[in-house]
Write a protein that holds these residues in place. Sequence first.
Motif, PDB file in Angstrom:
ATOM      1  N   ILE A  64      21.382  12.121 -27.060  1.00 49.22           N
ATOM      2  CA  ILE A  64      22.148  10.984 -27.175  1.00 49.22           C
ATOM      3  C   ILE A  64      21.514   9.802 -27.407  1.00 49.22           C
ATOM      4  O   ILE A  64      22.059   9.009 -28.449  1.00 49.22           O
ATOM      5  CB  ILE A  64      22.575  10.817 -25.416  1.00 49.22           C
ATOM      6  N   LEU A  65      20.351   9.569 -26.978  1.00 49.86           N
ATOM      7  CA  LEU A  65      19.721   8.175 -27.388  1.00 49.86           C
ATOM      8  C   LEU A  65      18.936   8.351 -28.523  1.00 49.86           C
ATOM      9  O   LEU A  65      18.566   7.362 -29.265  1.00 49.86           O
ATOM     10  CB  LEU A  65      18.810   7.597 -26.040  1.00 49.86           C
ATOM     11  N   GLN A  66      18.601   9.675 -28.965  1.00 45.75           N
ATOM     12  CA  GLN A  66      17.938   9.970 -30.288  1.00 45.75           C
ATOM     13  C   GLN A  66      16.562   9.132 -30.408  1.00 45.75           C
ATOM     14  O   GLN A  66      16.193   8.489 -31.548  1.00 45.75           O
ATOM     15  CB  GLN A  66      18.691   9.841 -31.375  1.00 45.75           C
ATOM     16  N   ILE A  67      15.697   9.227 -29.410  1.00 46.85           N
ATOM     17  CA  ILE A  67      14.453   8.614 -29.398  1.00 46.85           C
ATOM     18  C   ILE A  67      13.323   9.406 -29.446  1.00 46.85           C
ATOM     19  O   ILE A  67      12.168   8.922 -29.259  1.00 46.85           O
ATOM     20  CB  ILE A  67      14.492   7.642 -28.215  1.00 46.85           C
ATOM     21  N   GLY A  68      13.432  10.862 -29.124  1.00 46.49           N
ATOM     22  CA  GLY A  68      12.472  11.814 -29.357  1.00 46.49           C
ATOM     23  C   GLY A  68      11.470  11.757 -27.963  1.00 46.49           C
ATOM     24  O   GLY A  68      11.860  11.171 -26.929  1.00 46.49           O
ATOM     25  N   VAL A  69      10.486  12.469 -27.949  1.00 48.27           N
ATOM     26  CA  VAL A  69       9.598  12.788 -26.983  1.00 48.27           C
ATOM     27  C   VAL A  69       8.865  11.624 -26.399  1.00 48.27           C
ATOM     28  O   VAL A  69       8.739  11.179 -25.250  1.00 48.27           O
ATOM     29  CB  VAL A  69       8.711  13.973 -27.021  1.00 48.27           C
ATOM     30  N   GLU A  70       8.749  10.704 -27.457  1.00 48.73           N
ATOM     31  CA  GLU A  70       7.880   9.386 -26.945  1.00 48.73           C
ATOM     32  C   GLU A  70       9.000   8.519 -26.316  1.00 48.73           C
ATOM     33  O   GLU A  70       8.519   7.834 -25.407  1.00 48.73           O
ATOM     34  CB  GLU A  70       7.349   8.647 -28.418  1.00 48.73           C
ATOM     35  N   GLY A  71       9.943   8.536 -26.763  1.00 51.61           N
ATOM     36  CA  GLY A  71      10.954   7.683 -26.156  1.00 51.61           C
ATOM     37  C   GLY A  71      11.371   8.058 -24.703  1.00 51.61           C
ATOM     38  O   GLY A  71      11.601   7.419 -23.823  1.00 51.61           O
ATOM     39  N   GLN A  72      11.305   9.492 -24.631  1.00 54.05           N
ATOM     40  CA  GLN A  72      11.485  10.044 -23.206  1.00 54.05           C
ATOM     41  C   GLN A  72      10.379   9.638 -22.205  1.00 54.05           C
ATOM     42  O   GLN A  72      10.581   8.980 -21.094  1.00 54.05           O
ATOM     43  CB  GLN A  72      11.845  11.692 -23.093  1.00 54.05           C
ATOM     44  N   GLY A  73       9.077   9.530 -22.795  1.00 57.37           N
ATOM     45  CA  GLY A  73       8.086   9.206 -21.974  1.00 57.37           C
ATOM     46  C   GLY A  73       8.206   7.668 -21.568  1.00 57.37           C
ATOM     47  O   GLY A  73       8.012   7.431 -20.450  1.00 57.37           O
ATOM     48  N   THR A  74       8.756   6.825 -22.485  1.00 62.38           N
ATOM     49  CA  THR A  74       8.726   5.345 -22.262  1.00 62.38           C
ATOM     50  C   THR A  74      10.045   5.215 -21.174  1.00 62.38           C
ATOM     51  O   THR A  74       9.559   4.425 -20.432  1.00 62.38           O
ATOM     52  CB  THR A  74       9.236   4.715 -23.416  1.00 62.38           C
ATOM     53  N   LEU A  75      11.065   5.994 -21.318  1.00 63.09           N
ATOM     54  CA  LEU A  75      12.126   5.700 -20.309  1.00 63.09           C
ATOM     55  C   LEU A  75      11.589   6.203 -18.790  1.00 63.09           C
ATOM     56  O   LEU A  75      11.880   5.700 -17.973  1.00 63.09           O
ATOM     57  CB  LEU A  75      13.427   6.521 -20.597  1.00 63.09           C
ATOM     58  N   MET A  76      10.901   7.160 -18.824  1.00 64.52           N
ATOM     59  CA  MET A  76      10.423   7.792 -17.535  1.00 64.52           C
ATOM     60  C   MET A  76       9.280   6.728 -17.006  1.00 64.52           C
ATOM     61  O   MET A  76       9.240   6.466 -15.767  1.00 64.52           O
ATOM     62  CB  MET A  76       9.865   9.205 -17.530  1.00 64.52           C
ATOM     63  N   SER A  77       8.423   6.257 -17.953  1.00 67.84           N
ATOM     64  CA  SER A  77       7.605   5.362 -17.442  1.00 67.84           C
ATOM     65  C   SER A  77       8.322   4.000 -16.877  1.00 67.84           C
ATOM     66  O   SER A  77       7.597   3.395 -16.085  1.00 67.84           O
ATOM     67  CB  SER A  77       6.716   4.811 -18.473  1.00 67.84           C
ATOM     68  N   LEU A  78       9.483   3.614 -17.429  1.00 66.20           N
ATOM     69  CA  LEU A  78      10.165   2.427 -16.994  1.00 66.20           C
ATOM     70  C   LEU A  78      10.632   2.553 -15.733  1.00 66.20           C
ATOM     71  O   LEU A  78      10.629   1.664 -14.910  1.00 66.20           O
ATOM     72  CB  LEU A  78      11.282   2.091 -18.021  1.00 66.20           C
TER      73      LEU A  78
END
Length: 411
Positions: free
Chosen positions: A260-274
């Motif tokens: 959906i957001l197309q941000i990859g595994v780094e993006g998933q990590g960033t979202l969960m960190s937020l």
Amino acid sequence: MKIIEVLQRTFSSFSVPAYRMYFFGMIGQWSSFSMEQVARSYLVYEITGSKTMLGIIGLSGALPMLALSLFGGAVADRFPKKYLIQLSQIGMTLVFLGYGITVNIGYLTEAHPESWWVLVVGGLIMGAIIALAMPARGAVIPEIVNREKLMNAIALNTMGMSFFQLAGPAIAGYVIAGFGYANIFYLMAGLNAAAIIFTTFLPKTLPVEAVRKNVMGEIKKGVQYIAHNRLIAFILLFMIAAVLLAMPFQMLMPVFAKDILQIGVEGQGTLMSLSGVGAIAASLVLASIKSRRRGLTLLISNIIMGLGLIVFAFSVSLPLSMIMMVMVGIGRIGGNTVGNALLQTHTDPEYLGRVMSIMMLNFGLSGLGTFFASILAETISAPVAIGGLATALVVLSFGAIFFVPMIRKLE
């Protein structure tokens, strides 16, 4: 002077040496848990491309937790909690080492789509470890701090967990992207091994009841205690509702990050960190304020988390999704901290381990919720699945504010 007094009050539990050792000992587990949320879910989604498989991975950890959690509470009330905590740390170290080795030899990769079974078996083992040993982690706190510091100790505990929820997923995402899955699993194993050392310095606290009784009989007594204590039953109900209806988003996060957001595994990590940013903010506030209107705080926290998830589920904007993850973190930790404090304050000491084991069912129910949400995501869509469950949580919490004064007025 006022700033110093606030800091002393906020971190007052660190004046207890046993609590300091406990806190440092938990760091390895907190950090590896937060990293695993990214590593295991994204890896299985890369291998299989299946939303339902994300639910199956979640279910693999849920089944042993549902089957064994009550035994974990009875065990926590019968044996020194220090040793139970250490056994869990040893077990998790071995599981993460197993993951790393399996990736390193080239089996647990996209080249072997059938290799998902490794993560399922690991989930079963981790679920059993959590069910049998994790109630001791919560129940040991009242044994190493007095009741005056209990709320503060729990809030600091939650703050520590929240900090690593902030750092862990982002670290996991970038380590995976830069160095591969094997290295993140080895890092998680090393952190748990370090935790064993700190836990060694915990005092050996004795069980409340020295007399050994039948485990099944103790479990039955614990269930009867909750059934006859409406206050404890209601607190557990709303904590379980929050986990069942809100937490499935964690295992389905690869769908949002990759598709959906197309941000990859780094993006998933960033979202969960937020989400961890919001969690830390909530933890610091709860650690610094006096314990008042905690029942209402529990319900409002559930509403905040639910509203954040509804907007996140249907968002296609990365900035908006990031803001909503902070909101989700505030609500999740607010409810979890206050709920834990209410349970530990209002539960009779001889039943505390068993009551905490009922709360551990939350993790199992989260896996069940994830499994059903994954089926909805596969057949309809991930946004509808997550948004629909979050809506139910908001409606339930508002209903409790208006129609369950026992919880709303609880101090």
